[in-house]
Scaffold this motif. Sequence first.
Motif, PDB file in Angstrom:
ATOM      1  N   ALA A   1      -4.131   8.303 -14.072  1.00  0.00           N
ATOM      2  CA  ALA A   1      -3.859   7.166 -14.951  1.00  0.00           C
ATOM      3  C   ALA A   1      -4.511   5.879 -14.480  1.00  0.00           C
ATOM      4  O   ALA A   1      -4.473   4.874 -15.186  1.00  0.00           O
ATOM      5  N   TYR A   2      -5.096   5.881 -13.299  1.00  0.00           N
ATOM      6  CA  TYR A   2      -5.631   4.652 -12.712  1.00  0.00           C
ATOM      7  C   TYR A   2      -7.133   4.532 -12.964  1.00  0.00           C
ATOM      8  O   TYR A   2      -7.894   5.467 -12.723  1.00  0.00           O
ATOM      9  N   GLU A   3      -7.510   3.346 -13.443  1.00  0.00           N
ATOM     10  CA  GLU A   3      -8.894   3.118 -13.867  1.00  0.00           C
ATOM     11  C   GLU A   3      -9.791   2.666 -12.719  1.00  0.00           C
ATOM     12  O   GLU A   3     -10.995   2.928 -12.727  1.00  0.00           O
ATOM     13  N   TYR A   4      -9.221   1.948 -11.787  1.00  0.00           N
ATOM     14  CA  TYR A   4     -10.027   1.317 -10.734  1.00  0.00           C
ATOM     15  C   TYR A   4      -9.543   1.765  -9.366  1.00  0.00           C
ATOM     16  O   TYR A   4      -8.333   1.845  -9.127  1.00  0.00           O
ATOM     17  N   TRP A   5     -10.506   2.003  -8.463  1.00  0.00           N
ATOM     18  CA  TRP A   5     -10.196   2.510  -7.129  1.00  0.00           C
ATOM     19  C   TRP A   5     -10.975   1.749  -6.066  1.00  0.00           C
ATOM     20  O   TRP A   5     -12.140   1.400  -6.267  1.00  0.00           O
ATOM     21  N   GLY A   6     -10.302   1.537  -4.934  1.00  0.00           N
ATOM     22  CA  GLY A   6     -10.984   1.012  -3.765  1.00  0.00           C
ATOM     23  C   GLY A   6     -11.618   2.144  -2.975  1.00  0.00           C
ATOM     24  O   GLY A   6     -11.480   3.322  -3.318  1.00  0.00           O
ATOM     25  N   GLN A   7     -12.274   1.801  -1.870  1.00  0.00           N
ATOM     26  CA  GLN A   7     -13.063   2.778  -1.128  1.00  0.00           C
ATOM     27  C   GLN A   7     -12.254   3.586  -0.123  1.00  0.00           C
ATOM     28  O   GLN A   7     -12.736   4.577   0.380  1.00  0.00           O
ATOM     29  N   GLY A   8     -11.031   3.184   0.176  1.00  0.00           N
ATOM     30  CA  GLY A   8     -10.193   3.923   1.110  1.00  0.00           C
ATOM     31  C   GLY A   8     -10.286   3.392   2.529  1.00  0.00           C
ATOM     32  O   GLY A   8     -11.322   2.881   2.961  1.00  0.00           O
ATOM     33  N   THR A   9      -9.190   3.549   3.250  1.00  0.00           N
ATOM     34  CA  THR A   9      -9.140   3.180   4.666  1.00  0.00           C
ATOM     35  C   THR A   9      -8.385   4.282   5.409  1.00  0.00           C
ATOM     36  O   THR A   9      -7.357   4.761   4.941  1.00  0.00           O
ATOM     37  N   LEU A  10      -8.915   4.702   6.550  1.00  0.00           N
ATOM     38  CA  LEU A  10      -8.374   5.845   7.265  1.00  0.00           C
ATOM     39  C   LEU A  10      -7.236   5.441   8.182  1.00  0.00           C
ATOM     40  O   LEU A  10      -7.374   4.517   8.994  1.00  0.00           O
ATOM     41  N   VAL A  11      -6.129   6.140   8.059  1.00  0.00           N
ATOM     42  CA  VAL A  11      -4.986   5.979   8.954  1.00  0.00           C
ATOM     43  C   VAL A  11      -4.809   7.276   9.727  1.00  0.00           C
ATOM     44  O   VAL A  11      -4.678   8.346   9.123  1.00  0.00           O
ATOM     45  N   THR A  12      -4.808   7.177  11.044  1.00  0.00           N
ATOM     46  CA  THR A  12      -4.617   8.338  11.897  1.00  0.00           C
ATOM     47  C   THR A  12      -3.416   8.094  12.794  1.00  0.00           C
ATOM     48  O   THR A  12      -3.374   7.095  13.517  1.00  0.00           O
ATOM     49  N   VAL A  13      -2.445   8.996  12.714  1.00  0.00           N
ATOM     50  CA  VAL A  13      -1.233   8.882  13.514  1.00  0.00           C
ATOM     51  C   VAL A  13      -1.221  10.008  14.535  1.00  0.00           C
ATOM     52  O   VAL A  13      -1.191  11.187  14.172  1.00  0.00           O
ATOM     53  N   SER A  14      -1.244   9.651  15.793  1.00  0.00           N
ATOM     54  CA  SER A  14      -1.261  10.651  16.859  1.00  0.00           C
ATOM     55  C   SER A  14       0.161  10.962  17.319  1.00  0.00           C
ATOM     56  O   SER A  14       1.041  10.094  17.316  1.00  0.00           O
ATOM     57  N   SER A  15       0.364  12.212  17.725  1.00  0.00           N
ATOM     58  CA  SER A  15       1.701  12.633  18.159  1.00  0.00           C
ATOM     59  C   SER A  15       1.900  12.405  19.651  1.00  0.00           C
ATOM     60  O   SER A  15       0.982  12.088  20.381  1.00  0.00           O
TER      61      SER A  15
END
Length: 122
Positions: A108-122
Amino acid sequence: VQLQASGGGLVQAGGSLRLSCAASGRTFNGYALAWFRQAPGKEREFVGVVGWSSGLPYHALSVKGRFTISRDIEKNTMFLQMNSLRPEDTAVYYCAARSGPRVTSPDAYEYWGQGTLVTVSS
């Protein structure tokens, strides 16, 4: 419309990050802005959405109580405060915008950003 996501990075489990989505190109009255995420090999998943005019948020059950979505009209920016992060929160986080009410489907979304990576280490 342009959306620029930022703020991702590497964090230990239990930590916090704050993502930002700078929106430009028009006024966003009547728009809904949302966060989605996509982990490797998985489909894009709804995280949360906020009505730009109302400021009313809605969060996915998987993040409710840990993540908070908000927006700053003067700065034309949406935020995602992420607390108590878990390894399963690791993904590329995308911001998106649509004209109309808050919905959870990425289609349903017309516009998108490029994304940003989130990494969670255990």
